[in-house]
Design a protein around this motif. Structure first.
Motif, mmCIF file in Angstrom:
data_model
loop_
_atom_site.group_PDB
_atom_site.id
_atom_site.type_symbol
_atom_site.label_atom_id
_atom_site.label_comp_id
_atom_site.label_asym_id
_atom_site.label_seq_id
_atom_site.Cartn_x
_atom_site.Cartn_y
_atom_site.Cartn_z
ATOM 1 N N ASN A 278 -14.763 77.295 56.126
ATOM 2 C CA ASN A 278 -15.797 78.024 55.383
ATOM 3 C C ASN A 278 -15.197 78.827 54.240
ATOM 4 O O ASN A 278 -15.745 78.869 53.145
ATOM 5 C CB ASN A 278 -16.539 78.938 56.382
ATOM 6 C CG ASN A 278 -17.559 79.850 55.746
ATOM 7 O OD1 ASN A 278 -17.274 80.529 54.763
ATOM 8 N ND2 ASN A 278 -18.761 79.883 56.309
ATOM 9 N N LYS A 286 -17.556 71.857 53.029
ATOM 10 C CA LYS A 286 -17.458 72.991 53.958
ATOM 11 C C LYS A 286 -18.310 72.785 55.214
ATOM 12 O O LYS A 286 -18.276 73.634 56.116
ATOM 13 C CB LYS A 286 -17.927 74.281 53.272
ATOM 14 C CG LYS A 286 -17.166 74.642 51.995
ATOM 15 C CD LYS A 286 -15.738 75.054 52.313
ATOM 16 C CE LYS A 286 -15.083 75.843 51.209
ATOM 17 N NZ LYS A 286 -15.000 75.174 49.921
ATOM 18 N N GLU A 310 -20.011 73.934 60.839
ATOM 19 C CA GLU A 310 -18.971 74.460 59.951
ATOM 20 C C GLU A 310 -17.730 74.811 60.766
ATOM 21 O O GLU A 310 -17.742 74.768 62.000
ATOM 22 C CB GLU A 310 -19.473 75.693 59.206
ATOM 23 C CG GLU A 310 -19.807 76.863 60.098
ATOM 24 C CD GLU A 310 -19.975 78.156 59.305
ATOM 25 O OE1 GLU A 310 -21.115 78.490 58.975
ATOM 26 O OE2 GLU A 310 -18.957 78.835 59.061
#
Ligand SMILES: [Zn+2]
Length: 416
Positions: A278, A286, A310
């Motif tokens: 992230n 991401k 994520e």
């Protein structure tokens, strides 16, 4: 229409006082959070006890230190949003906080700009993208540590200053704070002041909180009666409880324009997908999002329409002292979080409102029996070789490989 301070419900919580989730209409335009935002910081001394913080400390905490709120916003946005400010004060307002003696937390709406204009008559309110009020008042109040008065850009009346013509409405961002800054920083959040960072993120355009959704011994159930929403309980986000990490999750970053469709890819075919951390400053992938074929109710009003995944590398503003990764359990023993190499999985509602609201799911339900319920989410990761199948839907997700601190490989299998 806009959201008034009186609409904001305050809740007391163990460590901080926060504003609870409010959903307000907003002028928010796509990507209005991007670019440079200049704030007027107005210091209001109502206590007159000579204990107010120095302007230097406030300036460092907000704008000019390694763990300042400005550094956090810059890192969280990958440099797409920056903030600076001009500090006014300390002002000793002539009008006390509302009521007999002291009963209000913040200056009244009709006074807030007039206080500034009375002491700084040349100030042009339109020269700022937002206003931060820092209130020094008597200690021991039941007031929150901070509150956002706007969610993204919103219209606010300026009222008539001292009998002159009204200045009309201005589209702006307003937040109020009263808590102290901590130096060198708050190890709890790795930011000089996480309340300020939280409320400023509201004013940049996030009207919701980052929540959690827990379903007893299951990761997810199609029946919301098996589950409950834990408001503001994402432990990995500044818009939640931020005990394990501070960056906003990718759902909030997408809404702010900090991540786009190239960074969060929509997956509708089986395959292996690499996602980077992230907080990786590079412009790479991401996370992934998958639109559910069969929407899952998560309350009588809210719906899970998507799943987002994520990865956190727990560096930078997501770093924590090990002390803060401990979870106090009911049996008095600490649960020590040692493995953070997994995917964070979010149930996301992108259909009830015209934006998406994240709910962190627990991939290891009941692995912790915390003294404080959201603590179980500290171990929410989907670890290597573990599989998550979204109930009533035709796909599953497996974490195939982990390059620690760098990336995860996710295998998505669609069954039909
Ligand atoms: Zn909030």
């Amino acid at each position: 229409m806009y959201c008034h301070l009186s609409q904001i419900i305050r809740v007391t919580q163990k460590i901080f006082l926060f504003s609870l989730l409010v959903t307000c209409s907003s002028l928010a335009q796509p990507n209005e959070a991007l670019g440079h935002k200049k704030f007027a910081v107005i210091l209001l001394d109502y206590a007159h006890d000579s204990k107010e913080l120095s302007i230097d400390i406030i300036n460092k905490g907000l704008f000019n230190s390694e763990y300042s709120v400005a550094q956090f916003i810059s890192a969280a946005s990958y440099g797409k949003t920056s903030i600076s400010g001009e500090i006014f004060g300390w002002i000793k307002p002539e009008v006390p906080l509302y009521g007999k003696g002291w009963t209000a937390c913040w200056p009244l709406d009709q006074n807030r700009f007039n206080i500034l204009l009375k002491h700084y008559p040349k100030v042009d309110l339109h020269a700022y993208d937002g206003f931060i009020y820092y209130v020094h008042r008597k200690a021991g109040s039941k007031c929150s540590a901070g509150v956002a008065n706007t969610y993204g850009l919103q219209s606010r009346p300026t009222y008539t200053p001292f009998g002159k013509q009204p200045l009309g409405l201005i589209d702006t961002r307003i937040s109020y704070f009263s808590n102290k800054f901590y130096f060198p920083y708050q190890a709890y959040s790795n930011i000089t002041n996480s309340t300020v960072a939280h409320e400023l993120t509201h004013t940049l355009g996030i009207s919701n909180h980052s929540n959690a959704y827990v379903c007893g011994s299951r990761t997810l159930s199609a029946n919301p009666e098996d589950c409950k929403i834990l408001s503001r309980s994402d432990l990995f986000s500044i818009m939640g409880l931020r005990s394990q990490a501070s960056h906003p999750n990718i759902v909030n970053k997408e809404r702010l324009g900090w991540l786009d469709d190239d960074n969060i890819i929509s997956v509708s075919k089986s395959g292996t997908y690499k996602i980077y951390a992230n907080n990786d400053p590079k412009d790479n992938i991401k996370g992934i999002k998958i639109k559910l074929k069969s929407i899952i109710p998560i309350s009588d009003k809210l719906l899970m329409s998507h799943v987002y995944l994520e990865y956190r590398n727990m560096e930078g503003f997501d770093k924590r002292d090990s002390f803060f990764r401990r979870i106090k359990q009911l049996n008095k023993h600490d649960f020590i979080i040692t493995n953070t190499d997994g995917a964070l999985v979010y149930a996301v509602d992108c259909v009830t409102y015209n934006y998406c609201i994240p709910y962190l799911l627990n991939m290891n339900p009941q692995s912790i029996t915390p003294a404080y319920p959201p603590g179980e989410l500290a171990n929410a990761y989907l670890f290597k070789d573990r599989n998550f199948k979204v109930v009533n839907n035709n796909f599953s997700i497996t974490v195939k490989d982990v390059s620690s601190k760098v990336s995860l490989d996710l295998v998505v299998d669609f069954i039909d």
